[in-house]
Design a protein around this motif. Structure first.
Motif, short mmCIF file in Angstrom:
data_model
loop_
_atom_site.label_atom_id
_atom_site.label_comp_id
_atom_site.label_asym_id
_atom_site.label_seq_id
_atom_site.Cartn_x
_atom_site.Cartn_y
_atom_site.Cartn_z
N LYS A 325 -23.01 101.23 51.41
CA LYS A 325 -22.94 101.01 52.85
C LYS A 325 -24.04 101.79 53.56
N GLN A 331 -24.39 104.63 65.64
CA GLN A 331 -23.46 103.52 65.50
C GLN A 331 -22.76 103.23 66.83
N SER A 352 -20.23 103.61 59.55
CA SER A 352 -19.24 102.89 60.34
C SER A 352 -17.84 103.34 59.94
N LYS A 353 -16.97 103.60 60.94
CA LYS A 353 -15.61 104.01 60.64
C LYS A 353 -14.87 102.90 59.89
N HIS A 354 -15.21 101.66 60.22
CA HIS A 354 -14.57 100.55 59.53
C HIS A 354 -14.91 100.56 58.05
N ASP A 355 -16.18 100.86 57.72
CA ASP A 355 -16.58 100.92 56.31
C ASP A 355 -15.89 102.07 55.59
N CYS A 356 -15.78 103.23 56.26
CA CYS A 356 -15.18 104.40 55.61
C CYS A 356 -13.67 104.24 55.42
N ASP A 357 -12.99 103.50 56.34
CA ASP A 357 -11.53 103.35 56.25
C ASP A 357 -11.12 102.61 54.98
N VAL A 358 -11.92 101.67 54.53
CA VAL A 358 -11.54 100.83 53.38
C VAL A 358 -12.31 101.21 52.12
#
Length: 458
Positions: A325, A331, A352-358
């Motif tokens: 990523k 961002q 990205s927080k979205h990338d780190c969450d998953v």
């Protein structure tokens, strides 16, 4: 039959030559070949009056100071006594058998007057550097730099808390010099941190606990040396903090380039000189390869990914994390543009927080924050060059040779006995460090240049 002296009888005439009584291998005879004070009188001429009584010959004073620093005689009062008694000292000072030795107070009067106003001691030091260059002891390719703490002439029991400032009754030459250097990057302006303690008798001296010893007041002597034969190319006095030492390194390099037209290709130093702005100054402004360990705190000890685990993409100005990523400089979307570089010269690259969450690597990457962040210096290119140089054989050689600076500091303190300053104030430290470096260069030439070679060159 046993002989017996009947008492000392005074002869009517004596035939005595000092020249014959100074051994060929005596240190001062070997040093004398390289002492060139021909320009001293011309340099000082504007600082003397055209009328009045003749002064003490300034060349005599300089020769006596060289004797003191070369032979480890720290007291000027004792130096006058030794020159009066010692035949070799008299020979070196051109006094003959009956020449009068000046009073010790003469040194103080000239030091605080003509010598400092004319910067004579630096001129004498630079004369030795030019002679070292002429004797081919200077390669000019690889330099080393370092600093060492020298105790100040201060009683730590009389120190006052730094936040209280100087007492109202604090006065003297050292106090005036301290006030004059408050805006100097090598002294008062080197750091905004208020010192823990101040010495009313020498407030420019810094209270430091940088050694395993008990904290003490000190100055730093900074050496820039040529790594071929450890010739001291320049010396600078600073307060005892790291930022001031970096300032001194830059001043010394600039001065050597200006005075001697020497542009080193490499500079070896320890980690204290490895911060990003200094590496960038060496690489981008001076074209010098920094053989210096990079000052870097990005390594982690908790098992999570360090910055080195992230790959930087120069073409797109972003980092790629171990999961593939992207981390970009910003961002966040905002109507008003935000500056990417902070006041310390770093750019924050955020995932990205979205990338780190998953992400499957979240616990190994950013377990305590919503998204991973990487700090990158605007001078990272110079830091990367320093890291690449650290993998070369030339770097390993320079790192070994850099120890010559530390050997000079050991010689300074143990042989020349300059473990503690005798003079106070920034100017006093400046004078002592210049004279000591002059003595070390002279002793270096005396050791490395055979007499017959020196005479042929002269």
């Amino acid at each position: 039959m046993m002989g017996e002296r009947t008492g000392m009888q005074e002869a009517l005439f004596y035939e005595f030559s000092l020249e014959q009584h100074v051994p060929e291998r005596h240190m001062l005879r070997l040093i004398d070949r390289f002492v060139d004070l021909a320009a001293v009188r011309k340099h000082l001429q504007p600082f003397y009056s055209d009328t009045g009584r003749p002064s003490i010959d300034p060349e005599l004073l300089i020769r006596m100071l060289i004797v003191g620093y070369c032979m480890g005689i720290r007291s000027e009062r004792r130096l006058c006594e030794e020159v009066h008694l010692n035949l070799a000292y008299r020979w070196f000072c051109r006094l003959g058998l009956d020449g009068a030795v000046p009073d010790h107070s003469t040194f103080s009067k000239n030091r605080h007057g003509r010598f400092r106003e004319s910067d004579l001691l630096r001129q004498v030091f630079e004369t030795t550097v030019r002679r070292c260059i002429a004797e081919k002891l200077v390669g000019g390719e690889s330099f080393g730099v370092d600093a060492s703490l020298i105790r100040a002439d201060v009683d730590r029991q009389r120190a006052v808390p730094g936040e209280e400032g100087l007492p109202p009754d604090a006065a003297g030459r050292a106090v005036r010099e301290y006030l004059e250097t408050l805006d100097d990057a090598a002294f008062g302006a080197s750091t905004p941190v208020v010192p823990k303690k101040l010495a009313p008798t020498d407030p420019a001296a810094r209270f430091t606990a940088a050694t395993p010893e008990r904290a003490f007041f000190a100055y730093s002597t900074n050496y820039l040396i040529d790594l071929d034969h450890a010739v001291i190319m320049d010396v600078e006095a600073t307060t005892a903090v790291r930022q001031a030492e970096i300032t001194a390194q830059r001043r010394m390099i600039e001065r050597v380039q200006d005075r001697f037209d020497l542009w080193p290709a490499r500079l070896a130093a320890d980690t204290a000189y490895g911060d990003a702005p200094n590496l960038a100054w060496l690489v981008d402004e001076r074209g010098i390869e920094p053989h210096i360990p990079v000052f870097d705190k990005s390594a982690r000890s908790d098992g999570t990914f360090a910055r080195s685990d992230f790959r930087f993409d120069h073409a797109h100005d972003l980092y790629i994390c171990p999961a593939g990523k992207e981390l970009r400089p910003s961002q966040r979307h905002s109507e008003a543009p935000r500056g990417q570089v902070d006041q310390d010269g770093f750019i924050r690259y955020r995932a990205s927080k979205h990338d780190c969450d998953v992400c499957d690597f979240r616990q190994r990457c950013t377990p305590n924050t919503p998204a991973r962040k990487i700090m990158r210096s605007v001078h990272e290119g110079a830091r990367d060059l320093a890291r690449d140089l650290a993998l070369t054989d030339t770097y390993a050689t320079a790192r070994r040779q850099r120890k010559k600076v530390e050997m000079l500091f050991a010689h300074l303190k143990r042989i020349l006995k300059l473990g503690r300053l005798r003079l106070r104030g920034p100017n006093g430290a400046h004078d002592e460090f210049l004279l000591a470096a002059t003595a070390q260069n002279l002793r270096k030439m005396a050791k490395l240049v055979p007499p017959r070679v020196a005479m042929a060159a002269g």
